[in-house]
Design a protein around this motif. Structure first.
Motif, PDB file in Angstrom:
ATOM      1  N   TYR A 167       0.829  -1.211   0.000  1.00  0.00           N
ATOM      2  CA  TYR A 167       0.000   0.000   0.000  1.00  0.00           C
ATOM      3  C   TYR A 167       0.861   1.258   0.000  1.00  0.00           C
ATOM      4  CZ  TYR A 167      -4.419   2.470   0.769  1.00  0.00           C
ATOM      5  OH  TYR A 167      -5.537   3.260   0.625  1.00  0.00           O
ATOM      6  N   PHE A 168       1.998   1.210   0.706  1.00  0.00           N
ATOM      7  CA  PHE A 168       2.940   2.329   0.660  1.00  0.00           C
ATOM      8  C   PHE A 168       3.356   2.598  -0.789  1.00  0.00           C
ATOM      9  CE2 PHE A 168       4.727   1.308   5.177  1.00  0.00           C
ATOM     10  CZ  PHE A 168       3.678   1.997   5.761  1.00  0.00           C
ATOM     11  N   ILE A 169       3.706   1.534  -1.503  1.00  0.00           N
ATOM     12  CA  ILE A 169       4.148   1.688  -2.890  1.00  0.00           C
ATOM     13  C   ILE A 169       3.030   2.260  -3.745  1.00  0.00           C
ATOM     14  CG2 ILE A 169       4.910   0.450  -4.974  1.00  0.00           C
ATOM     15  CD1 ILE A 169       6.325  -1.549  -3.122  1.00  0.00           C
ATOM     16  N   TYR A 170       1.842   1.692  -3.592  1.00  0.00           N
ATOM     17  CA  TYR A 170       0.689   2.129  -4.384  1.00  0.00           C
ATOM     18  C   TYR A 170       0.414   3.616  -4.173  1.00  0.00           C
ATOM     19  CZ  TYR A 170      -4.153   2.895  -5.704  1.00  0.00           C
ATOM     20  OH  TYR A 170      -5.298   3.420  -6.243  1.00  0.00           O
ATOM     21  N   LEU A 171       0.356   4.054  -2.924  1.00  0.00           N
ATOM     22  CA  LEU A 171       0.028   5.448  -2.637  1.00  0.00           C
ATOM     23  C   LEU A 171       1.174   6.385  -3.004  1.00  0.00           C
ATOM     24  CD1 LEU A 171      -1.929   5.290   0.752  1.00  0.00           C
ATOM     25  CD2 LEU A 171      -2.815   5.490  -1.570  1.00  0.00           C
ATOM     26  N   PHE A 172       2.400   5.937  -2.802  1.00  0.00           N
ATOM     27  CA  PHE A 172       3.539   6.793  -3.148  1.00  0.00           C
ATOM     28  C   PHE A 172       3.554   7.061  -4.647  1.00  0.00           C
ATOM     29  CE2 PHE A 172       7.854   8.120  -3.954  1.00  0.00           C
ATOM     30  CZ  PHE A 172       8.196   8.840  -2.821  1.00  0.00           C
ATOM     31  N   LEU A 173       3.224   6.055  -5.437  1.00  0.00           N
ATOM     32  CA  LEU A 173       3.158   6.237  -6.889  1.00  0.00           C
ATOM     33  C   LEU A 173       2.119   7.294  -7.266  1.00  0.00           C
ATOM     34  CD1 LEU A 173       3.398   2.537  -8.106  1.00  0.00           C
ATOM     35  CD2 LEU A 173       5.014   4.376  -8.661  1.00  0.00           C
ATOM     36  N   GLN A 174       1.034   7.364  -6.489  1.00  0.00           N
ATOM     37  CA  GLN A 174      -0.008   8.345  -6.772  1.00  0.00           C
ATOM     38  C   GLN A 174       0.401   9.759  -6.346  1.00  0.00           C
ATOM     39  OE1 GLN A 174      -2.586   6.970  -8.446  1.00  0.00           O
ATOM     40  NE2 GLN A 174      -1.485   5.051  -8.092  1.00  0.00           N
ATOM     41  N   ASN A 175       1.158   9.868  -5.259  1.00  0.00           N
ATOM     42  CA  ASN A 175       1.374  11.163  -4.620  1.00  0.00           C
ATOM     43  C   ASN A 175       2.777  11.742  -4.739  1.00  0.00           C
ATOM     44  OD1 ASN A 175      -1.225  10.682  -3.654  1.00  0.00           O
ATOM     45  ND2 ASN A 175      -0.491   9.807  -1.737  1.00  0.00           N
ATOM     46  N   ALA A 176       3.723  10.981  -5.247  1.00  0.00           N
ATOM     47  CA  ALA A 176       5.128  11.408  -5.237  1.00  0.00           C
ATOM     48  C   ALA A 176       5.327  12.755  -5.936  1.00  0.00           C
ATOM     49  CB  ALA A 176       5.989  10.346  -5.915  1.00  0.00           C
ATOM     50  N   PRO A 177       6.044  13.658  -5.293  1.00  0.00           N
ATOM     51  CA  PRO A 177       6.303  14.971  -5.904  1.00  0.00           C
ATOM     52  C   PRO A 177       7.299  14.842  -7.060  1.00  0.00           C
ATOM     53  CG  PRO A 177       7.544  14.754  -3.874  1.00  0.00           C
ATOM     54  CD  PRO A 177       6.653  13.543  -3.962  1.00  0.00           C
ATOM     55  N   GLU A 178       7.338  15.848  -7.887  1.00  0.00           N
ATOM     56  CA  GLU A 178       8.272  15.850  -9.018  1.00  0.00           C
ATOM     57  C   GLU A 178       9.703  15.735  -8.520  1.00  0.00           C
ATOM     58  OE1 GLU A 178       9.509  15.828 -12.925  1.00  0.00           O
ATOM     59  OE2 GLU A 178       7.472  15.708 -12.111  1.00  0.00           O
ATOM     60  N   ASN A 179      10.028  16.492  -7.478  1.00  0.00           N
ATOM     61  CA  ASN A 179      11.356  16.438  -6.873  1.00  0.00           C
ATOM     62  C   ASN A 179      11.205  16.300  -5.362  1.00  0.00           C
ATOM     63  OD1 ASN A 179      12.883  16.923  -9.328  1.00  0.00           O
ATOM     64  ND2 ASN A 179      12.171  19.041  -9.203  1.00  0.00           N
ATOM     65  N   PHE A 180      11.585  15.163  -4.831  1.00  0.00           N
ATOM     66  CA  PHE A 180      11.488  14.944  -3.391  1.00  0.00           C
ATOM     67  C   PHE A 180      12.691  15.611  -2.725  1.00  0.00           C
ATOM     68  CE2 PHE A 180      11.363  12.998   0.685  1.00  0.00           C
ATOM     69  CZ  PHE A 180      10.060  12.563   0.868  1.00  0.00           C
ATOM     70  N   SER A 181      12.432  16.494  -1.783  1.00  0.00           N
ATOM     71  CA  SER A 181      13.518  17.214  -1.116  1.00  0.00           C
ATOM     72  C   SER A 181      13.276  17.252   0.379  1.00  0.00           C
ATOM     73  CB  SER A 181      13.626  18.646  -1.648  1.00  0.00           C
ATOM     74  OG  SER A 181      12.486  19.407  -1.289  1.00  0.00           O
ATOM     75  N   GLN A 182      14.333  17.455   1.125  1.00  0.00           N
ATOM     76  CA  GLN A 182      14.207  17.552   2.582  1.00  0.00           C
ATOM     77  C   GLN A 182      13.434  18.803   2.993  1.00  0.00           C
ATOM     78  OE1 GLN A 182      18.611  16.406   3.555  1.00  0.00           O
ATOM     79  NE2 GLN A 182      17.399  15.970   5.382  1.00  0.00           N
ATOM     80  N   GLU A 183      13.491  19.829   2.141  1.00  0.00           N
ATOM     81  CA  GLU A 183      12.773  21.057   2.451  1.00  0.00           C
ATOM     82  C   GLU A 183      11.261  20.814   2.518  1.00  0.00           C
ATOM     83  OE1 GLU A 183      15.243  20.810   0.294  1.00  0.00           O
ATOM     84  OE2 GLU A 183      16.746  21.978   1.404  1.00  0.00           O
ATOM     85  N   GLY A 184      10.763  19.922   1.675  1.00  0.00           N
ATOM     86  CA  GLY A 184       9.333  19.654   1.656  1.00  0.00           C
ATOM     87  C   GLY A 184       8.920  18.470   2.510  1.00  0.00           C
ATOM     88  N   TYR A 185       9.888  17.770   3.073  1.00  0.00           N
ATOM     89  CA  TYR A 185       9.635  16.578   3.891  1.00  0.00           C
ATOM     90  C   TYR A 185       8.839  16.959   5.130  1.00  0.00           C
ATOM     91  CZ  TYR A 185      10.774  12.515   6.809  1.00  0.00           C
ATOM     92  OH  TYR A 185      10.716  11.407   7.625  1.00  0.00           O
ATOM     93  N   PRO A 186       7.858  16.160   5.568  1.00  0.00           N
ATOM     94  CA  PRO A 186       7.559  14.793   5.113  1.00  0.00           C
ATOM     95  C   PRO A 186       6.512  14.691   4.012  1.00  0.00           C
ATOM     96  CG  PRO A 186       6.313  15.218   7.089  1.00  0.00           C
ATOM     97  CD  PRO A 186       7.102  16.475   6.802  1.00  0.00           C
ATOM     98  N   TYR A 187       6.117  15.814   3.401  1.00  0.00           N
ATOM     99  CA  TYR A 187       5.065  15.791   2.385  1.00  0.00           C
ATOM    100  C   TYR A 187       3.816  15.104   2.949  1.00  0.00           C
ATOM    101  CZ  TYR A 187       8.698  17.198  -0.924  1.00  0.00           C
ATOM    102  OH  TYR A 187       9.696  17.874  -1.581  1.00  0.00           O
ATOM    103  N   PHE A 188       3.359  14.057   2.254  1.00  0.00           N
ATOM    104  CA  PHE A 188       2.158  13.322   2.675  1.00  0.00           C
ATOM    105  C   PHE A 188       2.483  12.178   3.628  1.00  0.00           C
ATOM    106  CE2 PHE A 188       3.869  12.091  -1.409  1.00  0.00           C
ATOM    107  CZ  PHE A 188       4.190  10.758  -1.213  1.00  0.00           C
ATOM    108  N   LEU A 189       3.750  11.957   3.924  1.00  0.00           N
ATOM    109  CA  LEU A 189       4.173  10.814   4.733  1.00  0.00           C
ATOM    110  C   LEU A 189       4.000  11.096   6.226  1.00  0.00           C
ATOM    111  CD1 LEU A 189       7.424   9.973   2.732  1.00  0.00           C
ATOM    112  CD2 LEU A 189       5.205   8.846   2.565  1.00  0.00           C
TER     113      LEU A 189
END
Length: 292
Positions: free
Chosen positions: A240-262
């Protein structure tokens, strides 16, 4: 991409028309070491790679049970899915394979995943070099996100490698690692030394110049994601982590935006239950036997 609504139970079933899977039993027996559990299980992909590899050790391969299909499902109890929460590697891998075939070409071209037993096989001296060769062929670091399911101490967790193919001087795409674990009581940080060695060895196998110092500085982030309520759901959580991450992953994952949706509110139990029933239905329809 926008994060998935927290309790979108009304429409999640329509999004989960998946078809695939492969098995490893996930339980709360965390005292067992990885070497003992991985000697008993294999996925179809791992078995095929072992069989086709040069000079593959016959004694090692023969010790691994084969992927099996049976219309009668002799080794699977046809119980209500709400009572059958264990997930083995064949069900896991087949379901993930089908999920991957159903996502858009755009997402597929920017992401990659490796077999759920490769991390464990990497830790075995007999198969370490073979695993590194297999990974080199996949050229995983050419992708934006790489999903690495980890099965260790009979517990599942998910490692996501972000932006490992980017240039070191790029500020927007600095590499980082995410470790998603649905049972923080198992102390996921314990996996860090093995994870960093794994990444370093992949770099070396690809002839890259980055050394220990560079790898040691790559952040390993462990977000507070939703937690399982028993010792048997971790494999389902990883899918489920994989499934949802594929739907929600940002264009560029960065520490500045962490944790995003996590976050701990990433999804609710109702959505997870719908997803788990989809896995069970797939399991039944595909006739995949439960291998232990």
């Amino acid at each position: 991409m926008k994060p998935t609504d927290r309790c979108s139970s009304s429409n999640i079933a329509d999004r989960l028309r998946l078809r695939s899977s492969k098995p490893t039993v996930a339980s709360d027996e965390h005292r067992r070491v990885c070497n003992r559990s991985r000697s008993k299980i294999t996925t179809r992909q791992a078995a095929k790679m072992l069989e086709s590899s040069e000079n593959s050790g016959k004694s090692f391969y023969d010790s691994l049970p084969q992927y099996r299909r049976s219309r009668r499902l002799k080794n699977v109890r046809r119980t209500n899915s709400s009572n059958d929460k264990k997930l083995d590697t064949n069900v896991f891998e087949s379901y993930l394979e089908d999920l991957w075939n159903r996502i858009s070409e755009e997402k597929r071209s920017s992401c990659a995943y490796i077999d759920c037993l490769w991390f464990s096989l990497y830790k075995d001296k007999m198969t370490k070099e073979k695993v590194l060769k297999w990974i080199k062929r996949k050229q995983i670091f050419a992708r934006k996100y790489v999903f690495v399911p980890i099965v260790c101490w009979r517990h599942w967790s998910l490692l996501i490698l972000c932006h490992f193919g980017g240039k070191k001087q790029s500020k927007a795409k600095k590499p980082c690692m995410l470790l998603l674990d649905s049972l923080h009581s198992t102390e996921p940080k314990r996996l860090e030394p093995d994870i960093r060695r794994f990444v370093l060895d992949i770099y070396k196998s690809e002839g890259r110049k980055e050394g220990d110092d560079f790898i040691s500085k790559i952040p390993l982030l462990i977000p507070k994601v939703p937690q399982q309520t028993n010792g048997e759901e971790c494999g389902t959580f990883v899918l489920y982590f994989i499934y949802l991450f594929l739907q929600n992953a940002p264009e560029n994952f960065s520490q500045e935006g962490y944790p995003y949706f996590l976050t701990e509110e990433w999804f609710c139990s109702e959505d997870l239950e719908i997803f788990r029933k989809e896995i069970y239905s797939f399991w039944m329809s595909q006739g995949i036997t439960h291998v232990q």
